[in-house]
Design an enzyme around this catalytic site. Structure first.
Site, PDB file in Angstrom:
ATOM      1  N   GLY A   1     -51.206  38.067  83.194  1.00 41.33           N
ATOM      2  CA  GLY A   1     -49.449  38.006  83.341  1.00 41.33           C
ATOM      3  C   GLY A   1     -48.918  39.119  82.780  1.00 41.33           C
TER       4      GLY A   1
ATOM      5  NE  ARG B   1     -53.875  34.353  87.993  1.00 47.62           N
ATOM      6  CZ  ARG B   1     -53.990  34.110  86.654  1.00 47.62           C
ATOM      7  NH1 ARG B   1     -54.885  34.475  86.163  1.00 47.62           N
ATOM      8  NH2 ARG B   1     -52.870  33.815  85.993  1.00 47.62           N
TER       9      ARG B   1
ATOM     10  CG  ASP C   1     -57.447  34.250  75.278  1.00 45.54           C
ATOM     11  OD1 ASP C   1     -57.420  34.988  74.433  1.00 45.54           O
ATOM     12  OD2 ASP C   1     -57.138  33.132  74.988  1.00 45.54           O
TER      13      ASP C   1
ATOM     14  CB  THR D   1     -49.805  37.641  76.370  1.00 44.06           C
ATOM     15  OG1 THR D   1     -49.636  36.440  76.326  1.00 44.06           O
ATOM     16  CG2 THR D   1     -50.635  37.746  75.043  1.00 44.06           C
TER      17      THR D   1
ATOM     18  CG  ASP E   1     -48.236  32.823  76.625  1.00 48.87           C
ATOM     19  OD1 ASP E   1     -46.909  32.798  76.821  1.00 48.87           O
ATOM     20  OD2 ASP E   1     -49.091  32.478  77.215  1.00 48.87           O
TER      21      ASP E   1
ATOM     22  CG  ASP F   1     -52.028  32.869  73.844  1.00 49.66           C
ATOM     23  OD1 ASP F   1     -51.759  34.164  73.992  1.00 49.66           O
ATOM     24  OD2 ASP F   1     -52.203  32.155  74.560  1.00 49.66           O
TER      25      ASP F   1
ATOM     26  NE  ARG G   1     -52.162  30.584  78.285  1.00 51.00           N
ATOM     27  CZ  ARG G   1     -53.152  31.284  78.131  1.00 51.00           C
ATOM     28  NH1 ARG G   1     -54.000  31.271  79.257  1.00 51.00           N
ATOM     29  NH2 ARG G   1     -53.402  32.270  77.129  1.00 51.00           N
TER      30      ARG G   1
END
Length: 327
Positions: A15, A76, A107, A130, A132, A134, A176
Site C-alpha cells: 500500500g 501486487r 511486511d 506504511t 499502519d 505496525d 488491519r
C-alpha cells in the site's frame, strides 16, 4: 558483497504511504552524493520481474518530496511468489548492473526482500513505509504521521455535524490488526470511545460507556473503530446493534477508507523518510544487508528483516490509560 556497489535499485511495494516519494528522493540523492548510480523499478516486484526500470538522477526527483503516493507506483505480484519469478527478477537486476536493492514498504515487501537474500545472496535493505505503523523496529513508519493528521482533521469536521444534529458517529479507520491510528487519532480528536484489536473492551463496555453518556444527557458522540476490530462483523453491524439497543441515538457510520493514504506528507514524514533513505544507502555501502532501517528514540537503528516481519510493534500502554481517563 565482495565487489564494491556501483548501482543501487529501489522500489516501492504494498500500500502506498505519504512520504514514499521523499524516501525515493533521499535514496537517489544519497547515491548521487556517494557517486554511485541509482535505478528505479516501477510497479514493485512485478516491475522487477518485467524489467520495468529507469535510471534516476537527482534532477528527476526534484519537487517530489511534497507529493503523496509513489512515483514508482506499486502493484501486487503473484509471480514473485514463485521461484521462477524471483529468478527472473534476479536476472534482470544483474543485467541492468544493480549490485543491491532497497525496498520501501511493509511486511509483504520485506518478506519478498528476505527471500531474495536467501535464494540469491543479493544485498537488500528495507525502509518501513506504511500508514499502519505496525512494523517492529521503528517508532514510526513513513506515512503514519500524515495519516494521523488526516484522520484527526476529518473527525474534527464530523464532530461539528454530530453536535449540530445530536448524532452518534462510528468512524472506521485503517489499521488491519493494529490500532495505532485509532488510538492516537481518537485521543487527539477527543473521541468518546476507541475500539482497537489490542484491547477488546467488548460490547458490554461500549454499552456502559454510551449509557453513561446518555444518562448525562449526552446525545452526540464519536466512536473511533479500527477496521480490524471484531466486536461486530463490521462497523455497520455494530452500529445497527447499538441503534436497536439505544434508539435515542441518531447513528451514522463514516468509513474513512483510502483518503487516509493520500495527501501531501507532513514535515515529520518528510524528515523521517529522508533520514531512512540516506541510512539505507549507507548501510549497503558499508556492506550491511538483510536489515530494515528505522528510528527509535530519534536515533537511526537497524533491525533484521526477519525480526521486522515476525515481531509486532506494541501499543503504548500509557496511551491506553490516557485514552481511558480522557474519554
Amino acid at each position: 558483497m565482495n565487489e564494491p556497489i556501483k548501482k543501487i535499485a529501489v522500489l516501492t511495494s504494498g500500500g502506498d504511504a505519504p512520504g514514499m516519494n521523499a524516501a525515493i528522493r533521499a535514496v537517489v540523492r544519497a547515491c548521487t552524493y556517494y557517486r554511485i548510480e541509482c535505478v528505479g523499478i516501477y510497479r514493485g516486484y512485478q516491475g522487477l520481474i518485467e524489467g520495468d526500470f529507469e535510471p534516476l538522477s537527482g534532477r528527476q526527483v526534484s519537487n517530489i518530496i511534497n507529493k503523496g503516493g509513489t512515483i514508482l507506483k506499486s502493484a501486487r505480484s503473484k509471480e514473485f511468489m514463485t521461484e521462477e519469478g524471483r529468478a527472473k527478477a534476479h536476472e534482470n537486476l544483474k543485467e541492468v548492473g544493480a549490485g543491491a536493492l532497497i525496498v520501501i514498504g511493509g511486511d509483504g515487501t520485506f518478506t519478498g526482500g528476505l527471500k531474495f537474500i536467501q535464494e540469491f545472496n543479493f544485498p537488500v535493505v528495507g525502509i518501513p513505509g506504511t500508514i499502519d505503523n505496525d512494523i517492529y523496529g521503528t517508532d514510526n513508519t513513513i506515512g503514519y504521521d500524515t495519516a494521523l493528521n488526516t484522520v484527526v482533521e476529518v473527525i474534527d469536521k464530523i464532530r461539528d455535524t454530530a453536535s449540530s444534529h445530536n448524532r452518534l458517529f462510528f468512524v472506521e479507520v485503517m489499521g488491519r490488526d493494529a490500532g495505532f491510528i485509532a488510538l492516537n487519532a481518537g485521543i487527539g480528536s477527543g473521541a468518546e470511545e476507541i475500539l482497537i484489536p489490542e484491547k477488546e473492551i467488548g460490547i458490554e463496555k461500549l454499552e456502559e460507556s454510551l449509557g453513561k453518556g446518555r444518562d448525562k444527557g449526552k446525545t452526540s458522540s464519536i466512536v473511533v473503530v479500527t477496521e480490524g476490530e471484531k466486536i461486530g462483523k463490521s462497523v455497520f453491524e455494530l452500529a445497527d446493534y447499538i441503534k436497536e439497543k439505544y434508539p435515542i441515538y441518531d447513528i451514522r457510520v463514516s468509513v474513512l477508507g483510502h483518503m487516509q493514504r493520500g495527501g501531501s506528507p507532513s514535515c515529520f514524514d518528510r524528515v523521517l523518510a529522508s533520514r531512512l533513505g540516506v541510512a539505507a544507502v549507507e548501510c549497503l555501502l558499508d556492506r550491511v544487508s538483510g536489515v530494515m532501517v528505522g528510528v527509535i528514540n530519534n536515533e537511526v537503528v537497524l533491525t533484521g528483516l526477519n525480526k521486522a516481519i515476525k515481531l509486532d510493534n506494541e501499543i503504548d500502554k500509557e496511551l491506553l490509560k490516557v485514552a481511558e481517563i480522557t474519554s
